[in-house]
Design a protein around this motif. Structure first.
Motif, PDB file in Angstrom:
ATOM      1  N   VAL A  81      -7.472  44.968  48.705  1.00  0.00           N
ATOM      2  CA  VAL A  81      -8.678  45.035  48.679  1.00  0.00           C
ATOM      3  C   VAL A  81      -9.259  43.612  47.495  1.00  0.00           C
ATOM      4  CG1 VAL A  81      -9.232  46.365  50.046  1.00  0.00           C
ATOM      5  CG2 VAL A  81      -9.460  46.731  47.239  1.00  0.00           C
ATOM      6  N   TRP A  82      -8.626  43.659  46.162  1.00  0.00           N
ATOM      7  CA  TRP A  82      -8.526  42.437  45.272  1.00  0.00           C
ATOM      8  C   TRP A  82      -7.956  41.231  45.102  1.00  0.00           C
ATOM      9  CZ3 TRP A  82     -11.843  44.234  41.278  1.00  0.00           C
ATOM     10  CH2 TRP A  82     -11.485  45.802  40.271  1.00  0.00           C
ATOM     11  N   ASN A  83      -9.478  39.633  44.856  1.00  0.00           N
ATOM     12  CA  ASN A  83      -8.579  39.447  44.131  1.00  0.00           C
ATOM     13  C   ASN A  83      -9.149  38.410  43.280  1.00  0.00           C
ATOM     14  OD1 ASN A  83     -11.613  37.342  44.031  1.00  0.00           O
ATOM     15  ND2 ASN A  83     -12.098  39.132  45.347  1.00  0.00           N
ATOM     16  N   SER A  84      -8.289  37.672  43.418  1.00  0.00           N
ATOM     17  CA  SER A  84      -8.697  36.975  41.748  1.00  0.00           C
ATOM     18  C   SER A  84      -8.294  37.444  40.589  1.00  0.00           C
ATOM     19  CB  SER A  84      -9.951  36.073  41.711  1.00  0.00           C
ATOM     20  OG  SER A  84     -10.044  35.069  42.216  1.00  0.00           O
ATOM     21  N   ILE A  85      -6.916  38.563  40.520  1.00  0.00           N
ATOM     22  CA  ILE A  85      -6.180  39.243  39.617  1.00  0.00           C
ATOM     23  C   ILE A  85      -5.035  38.683  39.537  1.00  0.00           C
ATOM     24  CG2 ILE A  85      -4.871  41.298  39.040  1.00  0.00           C
ATOM     25  CD1 ILE A  85      -8.672  41.618  39.503  1.00  0.00           C
ATOM     26  N   PRO A  86      -4.656  38.676  37.786  1.00  0.00           N
ATOM     27  CA  PRO A  86      -5.686  38.606  36.875  1.00  0.00           C
ATOM     28  C   PRO A  86      -6.822  38.025  36.453  1.00  0.00           C
ATOM     29  CG  PRO A  86      -3.793  37.513  36.274  1.00  0.00           C
ATOM     30  CD  PRO A  86      -3.582  37.821  37.318  1.00  0.00           C
ATOM     31  N   PRO A  87      -8.254  38.247  35.791  1.00  0.00           N
ATOM     32  CA  PRO A  87      -9.037  37.982  36.003  1.00  0.00           C
ATOM     33  C   PRO A  87      -8.858  36.971  35.505  1.00  0.00           C
ATOM     34  CG  PRO A  87      -9.740  40.284  35.901  1.00  0.00           C
ATOM     35  CD  PRO A  87      -8.015  40.019  35.641  1.00  0.00           C
ATOM     36  N   VAL A 119     -18.234  45.316  52.288  1.00  0.00           N
ATOM     37  CA  VAL A 119     -19.417  44.743  50.906  1.00  0.00           C
ATOM     38  C   VAL A 119     -17.776  44.398  50.346  1.00  0.00           C
ATOM     39  CG1 VAL A 119     -21.370  45.233  51.014  1.00  0.00           C
ATOM     40  CG2 VAL A 119     -19.678  46.424  49.600  1.00  0.00           C
ATOM     41  N   VAL A 120     -18.521  43.005  49.726  1.00  0.00           N
ATOM     42  CA  VAL A 120     -17.324  42.789  48.108  1.00  0.00           C
ATOM     43  C   VAL A 120     -17.928  42.871  46.866  1.00  0.00           C
ATOM     44  CG1 VAL A 120     -16.112  41.337  47.132  1.00  0.00           C
ATOM     45  CG2 VAL A 120     -15.560  41.324  49.427  1.00  0.00           C
ATOM     46  N   VAL A 121     -17.841  43.715  46.414  1.00  0.00           N
ATOM     47  CA  VAL A 121     -17.949  44.287  45.121  1.00  0.00           C
ATOM     48  C   VAL A 121     -17.607  42.739  43.707  1.00  0.00           C
ATOM     49  CG1 VAL A 121     -18.402  45.277  43.081  1.00  0.00           C
ATOM     50  CG2 VAL A 121     -18.475  46.200  45.333  1.00  0.00           C
ATOM     51  N   HIS A 122     -18.269  41.841  43.731  1.00  0.00           N
ATOM     52  CA  HIS A 122     -17.695  40.496  42.666  1.00  0.00           C
ATOM     53  C   HIS A 122     -18.095  40.818  41.503  1.00  0.00           C
ATOM     54  CE1 HIS A 122     -16.692  36.087  42.430  1.00  0.00           C
ATOM     55  NE2 HIS A 122     -17.754  36.481  41.817  1.00  0.00           N
ATOM     56  N   ARG A 144     -20.648  41.968  35.105  1.00  0.00           N
ATOM     57  CA  ARG A 144     -22.435  42.324  36.073  1.00  0.00           C
ATOM     58  C   ARG A 144     -21.255  42.360  37.212  1.00  0.00           C
ATOM     59  NH1 ARG A 144     -22.892  42.951  31.020  1.00  0.00           N
ATOM     60  NH2 ARG A 144     -25.366  42.791  30.254  1.00  0.00           N
ATOM     61  N   HIS A 145     -21.946  42.574  37.529  1.00  0.00           N
ATOM     62  CA  HIS A 145     -21.290  42.783  39.369  1.00  0.00           C
ATOM     63  C   HIS A 145     -22.425  42.183  40.359  1.00  0.00           C
ATOM     64  CE1 HIS A 145     -23.424  46.430  39.422  1.00  0.00           C
ATOM     65  NE2 HIS A 145     -23.336  46.504  41.001  1.00  0.00           N
ATOM     66  N   LEU A 146     -22.380  41.508  41.055  1.00  0.00           N
ATOM     67  CA  LEU A 146     -22.644  41.311  42.605  1.00  0.00           C
ATOM     68  C   LEU A 146     -22.354  42.004  44.171  1.00  0.00           C
ATOM     69  CD1 LEU A 146     -22.929  37.628  41.572  1.00  0.00           C
ATOM     70  CD2 LEU A 146     -25.223  39.188  41.990  1.00  0.00           C
ATOM     71  N   ILE A 147     -22.795  43.407  44.928  1.00  0.00           N
ATOM     72  CA  ILE A 147     -22.758  43.433  46.024  1.00  0.00           C
ATOM     73  C   ILE A 147     -22.846  41.596  47.279  1.00  0.00           C
ATOM     74  CG2 ILE A 147     -23.200  45.215  48.289  1.00  0.00           C
ATOM     75  CD1 ILE A 147     -22.445  45.935  45.531  1.00  0.00           C
ATOM     76  N   VAL A 148     -21.434  41.436  47.843  1.00  0.00           N
ATOM     77  CA  VAL A 148     -21.768  40.661  48.448  1.00  0.00           C
ATOM     78  C   VAL A 148     -21.114  40.321  50.467  1.00  0.00           C
ATOM     79  CG1 VAL A 148     -20.881  37.732  48.701  1.00  0.00           C
ATOM     80  CG2 VAL A 148     -21.131  38.828  46.540  1.00  0.00           C
ATOM     81  N   ARG A 149     -22.203  40.108  50.595  1.00  0.00           N
ATOM     82  CA  ARG A 149     -21.570  40.428  51.994  1.00  0.00           C
ATOM     83  C   ARG A 149     -21.178  39.411  52.531  1.00  0.00           C
ATOM     84  NH1 ARG A 149     -26.039  43.600  50.414  1.00  0.00           N
ATOM     85  NH2 ARG A 149     -25.499  46.036  51.349  1.00  0.00           N
ATOM     86  N   ASN A 150     -20.798  39.169  53.949  1.00  0.00           N
ATOM     87  CA  ASN A 150     -20.312  38.313  55.127  1.00  0.00           C
ATOM     88  C   ASN A 150     -20.478  37.552  54.586  1.00  0.00           C
ATOM     89  OD1 ASN A 150     -18.043  37.894  56.573  1.00  0.00           O
ATOM     90  ND2 ASN A 150     -19.882  37.643  58.457  1.00  0.00           N
ATOM     91  N   ASP A 151     -20.868  36.290  54.523  1.00  0.00           N
ATOM     92  CA  ASP A 151     -21.238  34.378  54.586  1.00  0.00           C
ATOM     93  C   ASP A 151     -22.310  34.345  53.573  1.00  0.00           C
ATOM     94  OD1 ASP A 151     -19.267  33.850  57.402  1.00  0.00           O
ATOM     95  OD2 ASP A 151     -21.039  34.462  58.273  1.00  0.00           O
ATOM     96  N   CYS A 203     -13.653  42.997  44.343  1.00  0.00           N
ATOM     97  CA  CYS A 203     -12.518  43.992  45.531  1.00  0.00           C
ATOM     98  C   CYS A 203     -13.769  44.856  46.389  1.00  0.00           C
ATOM     99  CB  CYS A 203     -12.980  45.533  43.994  1.00  0.00           C
ATOM    100  SG  CYS A 203     -11.659  46.698  45.302  1.00  0.00           S
ATOM    101  N   GLY A 204     -12.894  44.382  47.306  1.00  0.00           N
ATOM    102  CA  GLY A 204     -13.842  45.310  48.361  1.00  0.00           C
ATOM    103  C   GLY A 204     -14.031  46.350  49.720  1.00  0.00           C
ATOM    104  N   THR A 205     -14.814  46.581  50.275  1.00  0.00           N
ATOM    105  CA  THR A 205     -14.460  47.694  51.258  1.00  0.00           C
ATOM    106  C   THR A 205     -13.649  47.788  51.919  1.00  0.00           C
ATOM    107  OG1 THR A 205     -16.633  47.602  52.113  1.00  0.00           O
ATOM    108  CG2 THR A 205     -16.109  48.644  50.385  1.00  0.00           C
ATOM    109  N   SER A 206     -13.055  46.403  52.344  1.00  0.00           N
ATOM    110  CA  SER A 206     -12.424  45.856  53.461  1.00  0.00           C
ATOM    111  C   SER A 206     -11.548  44.861  52.882  1.00  0.00           C
ATOM    112  CB  SER A 206     -12.849  45.856  54.976  1.00  0.00           C
ATOM    113  OG  SER A 206     -12.346  45.181  55.697  1.00  0.00           O
ATOM    114  N   ASN A 207     -11.067  44.048  54.242  1.00  0.00           N
ATOM    115  CA  ASN A 207     -10.018  43.222  53.027  1.00  0.00           C
ATOM    116  C   ASN A 207     -10.506  42.034  54.017  1.00  0.00           C
ATOM    117  OD1 ASN A 207      -8.843  43.869  55.933  1.00  0.00           O
ATOM    118  ND2 ASN A 207      -7.317  42.491  55.628  1.00  0.00           N
TER     119      ASN A 207
END
Length: 280
Positions: A191-197, A217-220, A229-236, A250-254
């Motif tokens: 679920v995690w992307n662009s690690i390490p930040p 969702v993805v918590v960006h 800070r964070h943004l809640i991001v949805r599909n597309d 980090c997403g709640t799904s891949n």
């Protein structure tokens, strides 16, 4: 045609934003409306982000976009990278057709005068995501077929970030003026992307998150490493990431995401580390 203009924000200013203000300035929603083109002009490196969703007929770049960039035609002094994230479709550039299945991409150079987008089958419409940046030279057009692309295995299951990163438009393979684009897919259970930040102060970045299930969702994470800070991001939906901001999530799904960069430096590894242990 739907056009938005986003202005650059100083990090001191961004750190005073509430949730609504963060979303207003850094998140792009409603990108793919059937039968419409949406263009978002950002003053971060003058990138323009597009969502192009043909419905019952072709959609074309016209005078509105030429007026947006104050040029005779949109790509008069610009280049563009295009990905298809929907059903099969076609791009017609100066009368030449390119067929794009899901995951395929197309680079078009400065000087391309006419540009149109259509579906192969209206019952399974294409969705074209594109990013354009100013250009100084005309490089050859190139079609990228997803089936021929080889990605790099990154991350690990132990850190929940096992993923495949595929570079499409990058300096080692394709000459461009500014645009660097690629595609990353998280493997199932990761679920995690662009690690390490990291940040990269010489260029901005835009992230399109897609293939995310409807109720997930993805918590960006964004912001300076010591003031996240964070943004809640949805599909597309797209996140506009300033040069001073980290960009991981980090997403709640891949899910998958397309990253696009523009700025002074095209070197993919040009990053300023922000280790997880340093984040606040």
């Amino acid at each position: 045609m739907d056009i938005e203009i986003r202005h650059a924000i100083h990090p001191d200013h961004a750190e005073s934003f509430n949730t609504e203000e963060l979303r207003k300035h850094f998140l792009v929603t409603g990108l793919f409306t059937p039968g419409r083109i949406k263009a978002v002009y950002t003053h971060y490196d003058r990138m323009v982000v597009f969502g192009i969703a043909p419905a019952t007929g072709a959609l074309s770049f016209g005078q509105e976009l030429a007026d947006l960039v104050k040029s005779p035609f949109f790509l008069s002094r610009r280049e563009i990278g295009i990905f298809n994230v929907g059903g099969a479709g076609s791009v017609i550039a100066d009368g030449k057709g390119y067929e794009l299945d899901k995951g395929d991409a197309l680079y078009l150079p400065m000087g391309t005068k006419t540009l149109a987008f259509d579906n192969a089958n209206a019952s399974s419409p294409a969705k074209f995501y594109a990013c354009s940046a100013p250009a100084h030279a005309a490089h050859p057009a190139k079609l990228f077929k997803a089936s021929a692309m080889k990605g790099d295995q990154l991350g690990a299951v132990e850190t929940s970030n096992k993923r495949v990163l595929t570079k499409y438009m990058h300096v080692d393979d394709l000459p461009t003026c500014q645009i660097v684009m690629g595609y990353t897919r998280l493997e199932t259970g990761n679920v995690w992307n662009s690690i390490p930040p990291h940040t990269h102060d010489r260029r901005m970045e835009a992230y399109l998150y897609f293939d995310l299930p409807k109720d997930q969702v993805v918590v960006h994470l964004m912001g300076r490493p010591q003031a996240t800070r964070h943004l809640i991001v949805r599909n597309d939906e797209v996140v506009l990431s300033p040069p001073w901001s980290i960009h991981c999530g980090c997403g709640t799904s891949n899910y998958g995401f397309i990253w696009a960069m523009a700025g002074d430096n095209q070197t993919f590894t040009d990053m300023d580390p922000a280790p997880v242990s340093s984040l606040l």
